[in-house]
Structures are given as C-alpha cells and as structure tokens.
Design an enzyme around this catalytic site. Structure first.
Site, PDB file in Angstrom:
ATOM      1  N   LYS A   1     -45.941   7.676 -16.778  1.00 13.97           N
ATOM      2  CA  LYS A   1     -45.538   7.689 -15.363  1.00 13.97           C
ATOM      3  C   LYS A   1     -44.110   8.212 -15.291  1.00 13.97           C
ATOM      4  O   LYS A   1     -43.209   7.671 -15.963  1.00 13.97           O
ATOM      5  CB  LYS A   1     -45.589   6.288 -14.769  1.00 13.97           C
ATOM      6  CG  LYS A   1     -46.975   5.842 -14.349  1.00 13.97           C
ATOM      7  CD  LYS A   1     -46.903   4.546 -13.563  1.00 13.97           C
ATOM      8  CE  LYS A   1     -48.292   4.063 -13.191  1.00 13.97           C
ATOM      9  NZ  LYS A   1     -48.258   2.738 -12.534  1.00 13.97           N
TER      10      LYS A   1
ATOM     11  N   HIS B   1     -40.763  -6.034  -5.580  1.00 19.36           N
ATOM     12  CA  HIS B   1     -40.356  -4.869  -4.792  1.00 19.36           C
ATOM     13  C   HIS B   1     -39.724  -5.309  -3.465  1.00 19.36           C
ATOM     14  O   HIS B   1     -38.707  -4.754  -3.026  1.00 19.36           O
ATOM     15  CB  HIS B   1     -41.573  -3.973  -4.539  1.00 19.36           C
ATOM     16  CG  HIS B   1     -41.284  -2.802  -3.669  1.00 19.36           C
ATOM     17  ND1 HIS B   1     -40.747  -1.638  -4.163  1.00 19.36           N
ATOM     18  CD2 HIS B   1     -41.416  -2.626  -2.332  1.00 19.36           C
ATOM     19  CE1 HIS B   1     -40.571  -0.790  -3.169  1.00 19.36           C
ATOM     20  NE2 HIS B   1     -40.969  -1.367  -2.046  1.00 19.36           N
TER      21      HIS B   1
HETATM   22  P1  NAD Z   1     -31.494   2.092 -16.691  1.00 17.16           P
HETATM   23  O1  NAD Z   1     -32.112   3.281 -17.248  1.00 17.16           O
HETATM   24  O2  NAD Z   1     -30.725   2.212 -15.432  1.00 17.16           O
HETATM   25  O3  NAD Z   1     -30.543   1.422 -17.798  1.00 17.16           O
HETATM   26  C1  NAD Z   1     -29.850   0.243 -17.473  1.00 17.16           C
HETATM   27  C2  NAD Z   1     -28.353   0.343 -17.811  1.00 17.16           C
HETATM   28  O4  NAD Z   1     -28.198   0.205 -19.207  1.00 17.16           O
HETATM   29  C3  NAD Z   1     -27.696   1.665 -17.439  1.00 17.16           C
HETATM   30  O5  NAD Z   1     -26.390   1.404 -17.000  1.00 17.16           O
HETATM   31  C4  NAD Z   1     -27.645   2.419 -18.761  1.00 17.16           C
HETATM   32  O6  NAD Z   1     -26.595   3.335 -18.802  1.00 17.16           O
HETATM   33  C5  NAD Z   1     -27.430   1.302 -19.731  1.00 17.16           C
HETATM   34  N1  NAD Z   1     -27.926   1.505 -21.074  1.00 17.16           N
HETATM   35  C6  NAD Z   1     -29.147   1.979 -21.416  1.00 17.16           C
HETATM   36  N2  NAD Z   1     -29.324   1.886 -22.740  1.00 17.16           N
HETATM   37  C7  NAD Z   1     -28.186   1.372 -23.253  1.00 17.16           C
HETATM   38  C8  NAD Z   1     -27.762   1.032 -24.556  1.00 17.16           C
HETATM   39  N3  NAD Z   1     -28.590   1.120 -25.589  1.00 17.16           N
HETATM   40  N4  NAD Z   1     -26.520   0.568 -24.716  1.00 17.16           N
HETATM   41  C9  NAD Z   1     -25.690   0.402 -23.658  1.00 17.16           C
HETATM   42  N5  NAD Z   1     -26.046   0.660 -22.387  1.00 17.16           N
HETATM   43  C10 NAD Z   1     -27.289   1.147 -22.191  1.00 17.16           C
HETATM   44  O7  NAD Z   1     -32.541   0.918 -16.413  1.00 17.16           O
HETATM   45  P2  NAD Z   1     -33.947   0.492 -17.068  1.00 17.16           P
HETATM   46  O8  NAD Z   1     -34.078  -0.945 -16.739  1.00 17.16           O
HETATM   47  O9  NAD Z   1     -34.092   0.947 -18.459  1.00 17.16           O
HETATM   48  O10 NAD Z   1     -35.002   1.343 -16.220  1.00 17.16           O
HETATM   49  C11 NAD Z   1     -35.199   1.098 -14.844  1.00 17.16           C
HETATM   50  C12 NAD Z   1     -35.984   2.251 -14.290  1.00 17.16           C
HETATM   51  O11 NAD Z   1     -37.236   2.335 -14.965  1.00 17.16           O
HETATM   52  C13 NAD Z   1     -36.300   2.140 -12.825  1.00 17.16           C
HETATM   53  O12 NAD Z   1     -35.997   3.358 -12.201  1.00 17.16           O
HETATM   54  C14 NAD Z   1     -37.801   1.892 -12.775  1.00 17.16           C
HETATM   55  O13 NAD Z   1     -38.404   2.448 -11.625  1.00 17.16           O
HETATM   56  C15 NAD Z   1     -38.238   2.622 -14.018  1.00 17.16           C
HETATM   57  N6  NAD Z   1     -39.512   2.146 -14.580  1.00 17.16           N
HETATM   58  C16 NAD Z   1     -40.444   3.085 -14.872  1.00 17.16           C
HETATM   59  C17 NAD Z   1     -41.651   2.709 -15.438  1.00 17.16           C
HETATM   60  C18 NAD Z   1     -42.653   3.740 -15.818  1.00 17.16           C
HETATM   61  O14 NAD Z   1     -43.784   3.376 -16.199  1.00 17.16           O
HETATM   62  N7  NAD Z   1     -42.316   5.013 -15.787  1.00 17.16           N
HETATM   63  C19 NAD Z   1     -41.902   1.360 -15.708  1.00 17.16           C
HETATM   64  C20 NAD Z   1     -40.914   0.420 -15.412  1.00 17.16           C
HETATM   65  C21 NAD Z   1     -39.708   0.827 -14.837  1.00 17.16           C
HETATM   66  N1  GLY Z   2     -45.072   0.167 -15.440  1.00 17.81           N
HETATM   67  C1  GLY Z   2     -46.372   0.223 -14.890  1.00 17.81           C
HETATM   68  C2  GLY Z   2     -47.221   1.287 -15.467  1.00 17.81           C
HETATM   69  O1  GLY Z   2     -46.813   1.977 -16.369  1.00 17.81           O
HETATM   70  O2  GLY Z   2     -48.307   1.464 -15.032  1.00 17.81           O
END
Ligand code: NAD
Ligand code: GLY
Length: 368
Positions: free
Chosen positions: A143, A253
């Site tokens: 996704k 959400h």
């Molecule tokens: P993010 O990518 O914003 O990372 C969180 C924070 O941690 C950021 O400030 C980043 O710079 C920092 N960071 C990342 N890795 C680090 C590391 N190793 N060391 C230090 N700092 C680090 O947040 P997230 O929680 O990883 O992702 C959230 C996003 O993921 C949302 O946009 C959500 O919609 C999406 N998401 C997508 C799916 C999917 O299936 N595609 C599933 C769940 C969430």
């Molecule tokens: N995070 C939900 C999905 O990948 O379907």
C-alpha cells in the site's frame, strides 16, 4: 536473520529481519542495483542517523548514493513532495528496470512507493524501514499513498516492493515514543488472529521494547509473517481478510482527525486507543467479556501507552467523533465496516454497526 517470503504470484519478494542489514546493503541487494549511482529517498532525521552507514556500505560495494532528503513528518506525504521527488528521479534518469530505495518510516515508504508506482508507469523499489511501525506494517504489502486536502492516504496505489530489509539496529536511534507507537501494530496481530502471540506480548513486550535483540527479532519477524499471510490471501483488500488489519483504525482515525493529525497523537497511539475502543465496543455488544476488553487496555497501559480516551482531554462529544468516521476511506455505499472482536485473537468485519450507537458508546468513553 529471519527471512519471510511474501509469495504473491505476480510480485513475490522477501522480507529479511536481522541486525546489520544496512551495513551489508550491497550484498543484500545482489542483482538489484544495476548502476553505480543508487537513488535513495529519506528524511532528515534518518539521514542524520543512518546516512553514513548507507554511504559506506554502497561505497564498499562499488556504488555511490544519490540522496533526496525530505523534511520529516506526515506533511511530507503531499502532492508537492511527490511531484518534486518524481522530478528528481527523472533528473537522475531512473529507468523502469532500476530500483529506488526508500530509507525511513511509513511516511518515506508510502511516498517513495507511490513515486515508484507511477514513475514511467512503474519502476522497482526497495524498502529499508527504520521505524517499528514501518518494519511490521507499512513496508510490507504494497500500500502506497499520499495525503490530500480531503484526507489521509486518499491518493495512492498498490505497488509491491522488490525487497524489504528490516534492520533491527535502526530501532536503537528511534525515539521511545515512536517505538511505542509502532508497538501498537505488533500487538494488533495478536488481537486479530493469534491469541498465543498476544500472550507472548503480555510476557515479553516490555523486555522487547527495552532492547532485547532476540525478542525484537521474534516480534518483528512474527508480525511480518502474519501480515504476509494476510496480504497473500487478499492483496487488494477485496475479501474482508486484509480489512482485519484495520482493527482500531476506524476509532483511531476519528481521534487523529479530532487532534488535527498532529504530534498530539501519533498514528500508532491512535491505533492503540482505537483497539481498546474496538474491544470495549465488542464487549458492549456482548461479543467478548468486559474482562477481555480490560485485558487489552491493561496490556497497553503496562507497556507505557495511553489506553483511556479520557486521557486525551478531547473537548468534543461522541457524535463529533462519528462525523470524522464518515470521511473514512473504508466507507462503502453508506456503510462503515468496523473490525470487532469475538475473542482476543479472533477479529471479524462487522457491517451492521449503527453509528448513533457508536456515538452513545463514545460519549460514555469520553467520560470514563
Ligand atoms: P514516520 O515515517 O513519520 O517516522 C516517525 C519519526 O521517526 C519521523 O520523525 C522520522 O524522521 C523518525 N525516524 C524514523 N526512523 C528513525 C530512526 N531509525 N531513528 C531516528 N528517527 C527516526 O512515521 P511512521 O510511524 O513510521 O509511519 C507513519 C506513516 O505510515 C503514516 O503516514 C501512515 O499513514 C503510514 N502507514 C502506512 C501503512 C501502509 O500499509 N502503507 C501502514 C501503516 C501506516
Ligand atoms: N496497514 C494496513 C494494510 O496494509 O492493509
């Protein structure tokens, strides 16, 4: 190292989970890096922490990193950053047979994956997830998306990566709050389909979160294997199977929307609260004992997460939260499916949930 195959017929790939994978990047990517220059999209926090490791690994393997370093944070998943990243990839002369690397959390993975999906009608990409959330959830399953003025993740594509390398070492630089937020997606796999894994989380989560390497590898690999099974069965979420991964997300959400999708409540924190609400709402409908819902809340509290809606201090009522849910992208012909529990370890899709009942339930939870 654990290797989890995602055995999709059209686009099979491996997720490798272990320590030191970034330092051996070229070996891990054997056969995939066709050119000397390797395009990598990341954010400034991750670049500061891990850029040098990647540079060295590529240099030793006869390659050179070319970086696009984006601002950290959810606002990077935008049309503007997508367009600029695509222009950059075009300027780098990336071809359809090349691999773009996404080094970061879910924000970078989602944006880069979407850019790869549309660049020249689709090029390859490799996920190097650097948050716990990205390792156990967003980097696996294909996704990809950006946000628009109308809401989160409303424009995107299914586009599978060619390889996912979840290096556990990166979790050492991740802020504790982000680690905990990612943990919500780990325990989710126990709640939706694996009571034994929930029991494992009960016994081991604190030591895992405190850094025990063997427990970390088990937690990430077990979560990825659970996600891979679901994705293989229902890649495009057309069969109610992948939808189970949305446990806690509909309630969550609404909370994210009410808090303005801001740092006040991280996505994983919203999912944790949402899972407690889904469990409590399941108990309200007589599907599970109230003690099971209390168990879910207690578990999250014990690892250090907020588990009570009232702790958020929201100045709104249940009907306001339900109105946010109406903009959920899971709305289907006027019905909003909810993921509820028949037991800890058995989630299902409920399509008969009356939203006014949810609003009454939330009114009580806001005061609990
Ligand atoms: P993010 O990518 O914003 O990372 C969180 C924070 O941690 C950021 O400030 C980043 O710079 C920092 N960071 C990342 N890795 C680090 C590391 N190793 N060391 C230090 N700092 C680090 O947040 P997230 O929680 O990883 O992702 C959230 C996003 O993921 C949302 O946009 C959500 O919609 C999406 N998401 C997508 C799916 C999917 O299936 N595609 C599933 C769940 C969430
Ligand atoms: N995070 C939900 C999905 O990948 O379907």
């Amino acid at each position: 190292m654990a290797v989890i195959p995602v055995a999709l017929a059209d686009a099979p790939y491996e997720v490798r989970v272990g320590t030191g994978l970034l330092a051996t990047l070229v070996e891990q990517c054997r056969g995939k890096l066709r050119k000397r220059r390797v395009p990598i999209v990341t954010d400034a926090h991750v670049h500061a922490a891990w850029g040098a490791v990647i540079e060295n690994a590529l240099h030793e393997g006869g390659h050179e990193a070319t970086w696009r370093v984006l601002p950290p944070g959810e606002s990077t998943k935008s049309w503007d950053q997508l367009a600029a990243t695509l222009d950059w990839l075009l300027a780098e002369e990336v071809e359809r047979g090349d691999h773009v690397i996404a080094l970061g959390g879910g924000v970078i993975g989602d944006l880069t994956g979407f850019a790869a999906a549309v660049l020249k009608r689709g090029c390859h990409f490799i996920q190097l997830p650097t948050t716990l959330l990205a390792q156990v959830d967003s980097s696996v399953g294909g996704k990809t998306a950006i946000n628009t003025a109308a809401g989160k993740n409303l424009v995107g594509a299914f586009h599978q990566p060619s390889l996912v390398l979840a290096d556990l070492a990166v979790l050492d630089t991740l802020p504790r709050r982000e680690l905990l937020a990612g943990y919500a997606e780990v325990v989710k796999y126990g709640l939706i389909g694996d009571a034994d894994f929930f029991a494992w989380c009960d016994a081991n989560a604190r030591a895992m979160l405190n850094g025990d390497p063997a427990l970390r590898e088990y937690a990430v690999a077990h979560s990825v294997a659970a996600k891979a099974r679901i994705v293989i069965e229902d890649e495009r979420e057309t069969r109610d199977r992948r939808a189970l991964l949305n446990l806690g997300h509909t309630f969550g959400h609404a909370l994210e929307a009410q808090t303005g999708f801001s740092d006040r409540l991280l996505h994983g924190e919203a999912v944790a609260l949402g899972m407690v609400l889904a469990a409590r709402y399941s108990a309200r409908r007589g599907l599970i004992p109230a003690a099971s819902a209390d168990h879910v809340a207690r578990h999250l509290r014990e690892v250090g997460m907020a588990a009570n809606l009232s702790a958020l201090g929201l100045n709104c009522d249940g009907a306001t939260l339900v109105r946010h849910m109406l903009h959920d992208k899971k709305m289907d012909a006027g019905t909003l499916p909810f993921i509820l529990l028949r037991a800890i370890g058995e989630a299902f899709v409920a399509k008969d949930v009356a939203l006014d009942d949810v609003a009454h339930f939330l009114d009580a939870e806001l005061k609990r």
